[in-house]
Design a protein around this motif. Structure first.
Motif, PDB file in Angstrom:
ATOM      1  N   UNK A  53       0.772  -1.204   0.174  1.00  0.00           N
ATOM      2  CA  UNK A  53       0.028  -0.048  -0.006  1.00  0.00           C
ATOM      3  C   UNK A  53       0.917   1.257  -0.187  1.00  0.00           C
ATOM      4  N   UNK A  54       0.473   2.495  -0.545  1.00  0.00           N
ATOM      5  CA  UNK A  54       0.688   3.515  -0.521  1.00  0.00           C
ATOM      6  C   UNK A  54       0.870   4.149   0.902  1.00  0.00           C
ATOM      7  N   UNK A  55       1.231   5.411   1.020  1.00  0.00           N
ATOM      8  CA  UNK A  55       1.210   6.049   2.317  1.00  0.00           C
ATOM      9  C   UNK A  55       0.046   6.305   2.996  1.00  0.00           C
ATOM     10  N   UNK A  56      -1.202   6.487   2.274  1.00  0.00           N
ATOM     11  CA  UNK A  56      -2.429   6.593   2.707  1.00  0.00           C
ATOM     12  C   UNK A  56      -3.292   5.401   2.688  1.00  0.00           C
ATOM     13  N   UNK A  57      -2.708   4.342   2.173  1.00  0.00           N
ATOM     14  CA  UNK A  57      -3.496   3.016   2.557  1.00  0.00           C
ATOM     15  C   UNK A  57      -3.885   2.670   1.262  1.00  0.00           C
ATOM     16  N   UNK A  58      -3.631   3.086  -0.035  1.00  0.00           N
ATOM     17  CA  UNK A  58      -4.216   2.657  -1.243  1.00  0.00           C
ATOM     18  C   UNK A  58      -3.344   1.518  -1.641  1.00  0.00           C
ATOM     19  N   UNK A  59      -3.989   0.499  -2.524  1.00  0.00           N
ATOM     20  CA  UNK A  59      -3.091  -0.727  -3.089  1.00  0.00           C
ATOM     21  C   UNK A  59      -2.372  -0.090  -4.129  1.00  0.00           C
ATOM     22  N   UNK A  60      -1.307  -0.670  -4.011  1.00  0.00           N
ATOM     23  CA  UNK A  60      -0.117  -0.064  -5.568  1.00  0.00           C
ATOM     24  C   UNK A  60      -0.536  -1.286  -6.465  1.00  0.00           C
ATOM     25  N   UNK A  61      -1.296  -1.010  -7.331  1.00  0.00           N
ATOM     26  CA  UNK A  61      -1.751  -2.163  -8.289  1.00  0.00           C
ATOM     27  C   UNK A  61      -0.635  -2.435  -9.263  1.00  0.00           C
ATOM     28  N   UNK A  62       0.227  -1.604  -9.364  1.00  0.00           N
ATOM     29  CA  UNK A  62       1.450  -2.035 -10.429  1.00  0.00           C
ATOM     30  C   UNK A  62       2.262  -2.849  -9.651  1.00  0.00           C
ATOM     31  N   UNK A  63       1.858  -3.164  -8.039  1.00  0.00           N
ATOM     32  CA  UNK A  63       2.807  -4.320  -7.592  1.00  0.00           C
ATOM     33  C   UNK A  63       2.059  -5.300  -6.886  1.00  0.00           C
ATOM     34  N   UNK A  64       0.900  -5.748  -8.122  1.00  0.00           N
ATOM     35  CA  UNK A  64      -0.115  -6.547  -7.743  1.00  0.00           C
ATOM     36  C   UNK A  64       0.263  -7.882  -7.042  1.00  0.00           C
ATOM     37  N   UNK A  65       0.178  -8.419  -5.979  1.00  0.00           N
ATOM     38  CA  UNK A  65       0.352  -9.587  -5.352  1.00  0.00           C
ATOM     39  C   UNK A  65       1.697  -9.715  -5.114  1.00  0.00           C
ATOM     40  N   UNK A  66       2.543  -8.869  -5.156  1.00  0.00           N
ATOM     41  CA  UNK A  66       4.131  -8.951  -5.073  1.00  0.00           C
ATOM     42  C   UNK A  66       4.609  -8.982  -3.523  1.00  0.00           C
TER      43      UNK A  66
ATOM     44  N   UNK B 240      -0.887 -18.833 -11.895  1.00  0.00           N
ATOM     45  CA  UNK B 240       0.221 -19.043 -12.770  1.00  0.00           C
ATOM     46  C   UNK B 240       0.287 -18.246 -13.920  1.00  0.00           C
ATOM     47  N   UNK B 241      -0.882 -17.341 -14.229  1.00  0.00           N
ATOM     48  CA  UNK B 241      -1.042 -16.415 -15.397  1.00  0.00           C
ATOM     49  C   UNK B 241      -0.653 -14.869 -14.846  1.00  0.00           C
ATOM     50  N   UNK B 242      -0.246 -14.808 -13.848  1.00  0.00           N
ATOM     51  CA  UNK B 242       0.098 -13.323 -13.388  1.00  0.00           C
ATOM     52  C   UNK B 242       1.745 -13.329 -13.916  1.00  0.00           C
ATOM     53  N   UNK B 243       2.119 -11.919 -14.286  1.00  0.00           N
ATOM     54  CA  UNK B 243       3.480 -11.519 -14.541  1.00  0.00           C
ATOM     55  C   UNK B 243       4.534 -11.923 -13.325  1.00  0.00           C
ATOM     56  N   UNK B 244       5.806 -12.153 -13.687  1.00  0.00           N
ATOM     57  CA  UNK B 244       6.718 -12.197 -12.489  1.00  0.00           C
ATOM     58  C   UNK B 244       6.972 -10.731 -12.302  1.00  0.00           C
ATOM     59  N   UNK B 245       6.913 -10.531 -10.716  1.00  0.00           N
ATOM     60  CA  UNK B 245       7.252  -9.295 -10.330  1.00  0.00           C
ATOM     61  C   UNK B 245       8.250  -9.672  -9.019  1.00  0.00           C
ATOM     62  N   UNK B 246       9.300  -8.582  -8.949  1.00  0.00           N
ATOM     63  CA  UNK B 246      10.092  -9.103  -7.611  1.00  0.00           C
ATOM     64  C   UNK B 246       9.337  -8.577  -6.388  1.00  0.00           C
ATOM     65  N   UNK B 247       9.560  -8.978  -5.353  1.00  0.00           N
ATOM     66  CA  UNK B 247       9.328  -8.939  -4.247  1.00  0.00           C
ATOM     67  C   UNK B 247       9.225  -7.296  -3.780  1.00  0.00           C
ATOM     68  N   UNK B 248       8.121  -6.966  -3.295  1.00  0.00           N
ATOM     69  CA  UNK B 248       8.039  -5.654  -2.968  1.00  0.00           C
ATOM     70  C   UNK B 248       8.590  -5.212  -1.643  1.00  0.00           C
ATOM     71  N   UNK B 249       9.500  -4.220  -1.634  1.00  0.00           N
ATOM     72  CA  UNK B 249      10.158  -3.910  -0.413  1.00  0.00           C
ATOM     73  C   UNK B 249       9.623  -2.904   0.794  1.00  0.00           C
ATOM     74  N   UNK B 250       9.688  -3.147   2.013  1.00  0.00           N
ATOM     75  CA  UNK B 250       9.053  -2.204   3.120  1.00  0.00           C
ATOM     76  C   UNK B 250       9.240  -0.756   2.702  1.00  0.00           C
ATOM     77  N   UNK B 251       8.375   0.111   3.072  1.00  0.00           N
ATOM     78  CA  UNK B 251       8.600   1.561   2.913  1.00  0.00           C
ATOM     79  C   UNK B 251       9.558   1.868   3.951  1.00  0.00           C
ATOM     80  N   UNK B 252      10.341   2.629   3.665  1.00  0.00           N
ATOM     81  CA  UNK B 252      11.346   3.424   4.360  1.00  0.00           C
ATOM     82  C   UNK B 252      10.784   4.257   5.359  1.00  0.00           C
TER      83      UNK B 252
END
Length: 305
Positions: A209-222, A293-305
Motif C-alpha cells: 500500500x502507499x502512504x495513505x493506504x491505497x493498494x499499489x496495483x502496479x505491484x499486484x500480489x508482489x 500461474x497467469x500473473x507476470x513475474x514481479x520482484x518482491x516489494x520492499x518495505x516502505x522506509x
C-alpha cells in the motif's frame, strides 16, 4: 487585501463544497438485488471464499465457535488499530436486522445502513467485484449462524483518520471496481480471477500500500509488510523467488492441505485462509492456481522506509 481575502475565501468555500460532494457515500443499484433469492449451501461456499470467520470470529476461536461472528479481533495498521465488529445475526449487537441491500452496500460500497463510511480494513475494495447472487446467497447463509450479544468495540483510530467523511475522499482516489488484470478468455483463469480479486480478497494482504493506504496495483500480489508485526507477507506472483517454481497442482494442493512442495506447513494467519479454502470445490482451488500461474513475474516489494 480585502479583495484577495474574498478570493481566497471563495476558493476555500468552493473546495470545501467540492470535497463534501466527492466524499458523499455511494450506494449499489437496488435493481441489481431485487427479487434475488438465496441458497444456504451456496452461501456457505461464499462464506468460505470470503474467509468471513477469519476476521469476525472471536480471537482464538476454534471449531464450530469460528461461526460465532462476535468480532473482537484487533488489526494493527499505520493509521491505528481496527477491531472487527460483531456481524452475527443478533438484531442489536450484530447485523440481524439488516436487509440484503444493507449487506450489499456494506460489502460493495463500504457504507453502513446509516450512511457512514467503513474503513478499508474491511475489504469492500475487493468485495465490490462480487456478483450480486453470491452476496444474496451469503446473506441467507449468515442468517443461519449462531447469534452473539457481545457489543462491537470501537476502533482505536486517532485524528484525522477518525473523521469518517474523509474516507469518501480516500474512496474517490482508490476505490475501483474494475478488474486488476486483463480478463482472460480461459474459463478456469476467469473463475480464479473472480475468486482472487473478489471474494478471496488476496490483494488486501499480498499487495503493498502507499502512504495513505491505497493498494499499489502496479505491484499486484508482489508481497507486503506484515501490519501485525515482524515479517513480510509473501510475493505470490510468478517470480522465481515466489510461486514461479510451484506448479498449478502444487498451489492447489497447498490451498487444500497447507503443505508446501518443500513439505513445510502453513503458518500464521494463512492457516485460517487454508482452512476456508479447503472447503471449496477442487475446481475452485484449481482455478485460483491457474490465475496465479497467469500473473507476470514481479520482484518482491520492499518495505516502505
Amino acid at each position: 487585501m480585502k479583495k484577495l481575502f474574498r478570493i481566497l475565501f471563495g476558493l476555500a468555500l468552493i473546495g470545501a463544497i467540492t470535497a463534501w460532494f466527492l466524499s458523499a457515500p455511494q450506494y449499489v443499484d437496488t435493481a441489481d438485488f431485487e427479487n434475488l433469492g438465496g441458497d444456504v449451501a451456496r452461501g456457505e461456499m461464499v462464506f468460505a471464499m470470503g474467509g468471513c470467520n477469519s476476521c469476525h470470529a472471536a480471537p482464538d476461536a476454534k471449531g464450530d465457535d469460528k461461526n460465532i461472528l462476535s468480532g473482537g479481533q484487533h488489526f494493527a495498521s499505520d493509521f491505528g488499530t481496527f477491531i472487527a465488529p460483531n456481524i452475527s445475526p443478533d438484531p442489536n449487537a450484530g447485523i440481524g436486522d439488516w436487509e440484503l441491500i444493507d449487506l450489499a452496500n456494506a460489502m460493495q460500497r463500504g457504507v453502513s445502513p446509516d450512511g457512514k463510511h467503513y474503513y478499508p480494513a474491511f475489504p469492500f475494495t475487493s468485495y465490490v467485484r462480487m456478483e450480486p447472487q453470491d452476496i444474496a446467497d451469503l446473506y441467507i447463509f449468515m442468517k443461519t449462524l449462531p447469534v452473539s450479544t457481545k457489543p462491537s468495540e470501537p476502533h482505536d483510530v486517532g485524528f484525522p483518520f477518525n473523521i469518517r467523511r474523509g474516507l469518501g475522499l480516500w474512496k474517490f482516489l482508490f476505490f475501483k471496481s474494475d478488474a486488476v488484470m486483463e480478463p482472460s478468455d480461459n474459463a478456469e483463469i476467469a473463475r480464479g480471477q473472480y475468486l482472487v480479486e473478489g471474494a478471496g480478497h488476496c490483494a488486501e494482504c499480498h499487495t503493498p500500500r502507499n502512504l495513505i493506504g491505497g493498494l499499489q496495483l502496479s505491484k499486484w500480489l508482489s508481497g507486503a509488510p506484515n501490519p501485525d508485526g515482524p515479517g513480510f507477507i509473501p510475493n505470490i506472483t510468478q517470480h522465481d523467488d515466489a510461486l514461479g517454481t510451484w506448479s498449478a497442482g502444487e498451489i492447489a494442493e497447498y490451498l487444500a492441505t497447507g503443505f508446501t512442495p518443500e513439505f513445510d506447513v502453513v503458518g500464521g494467519s494463512m492457516g485460517s485462509v487454508v482452512e476456508n479454502m479447503a472447503k471449496l470445490p477442487d475446481t475452485d482451488r484449481a482455478a485460483i492456481a491457474a490465475y496465479l500461474k497467469s500473473l507476470p513475474a514481479l520482484e518482491r516489494s520492499q518495505p516502505r522506509q
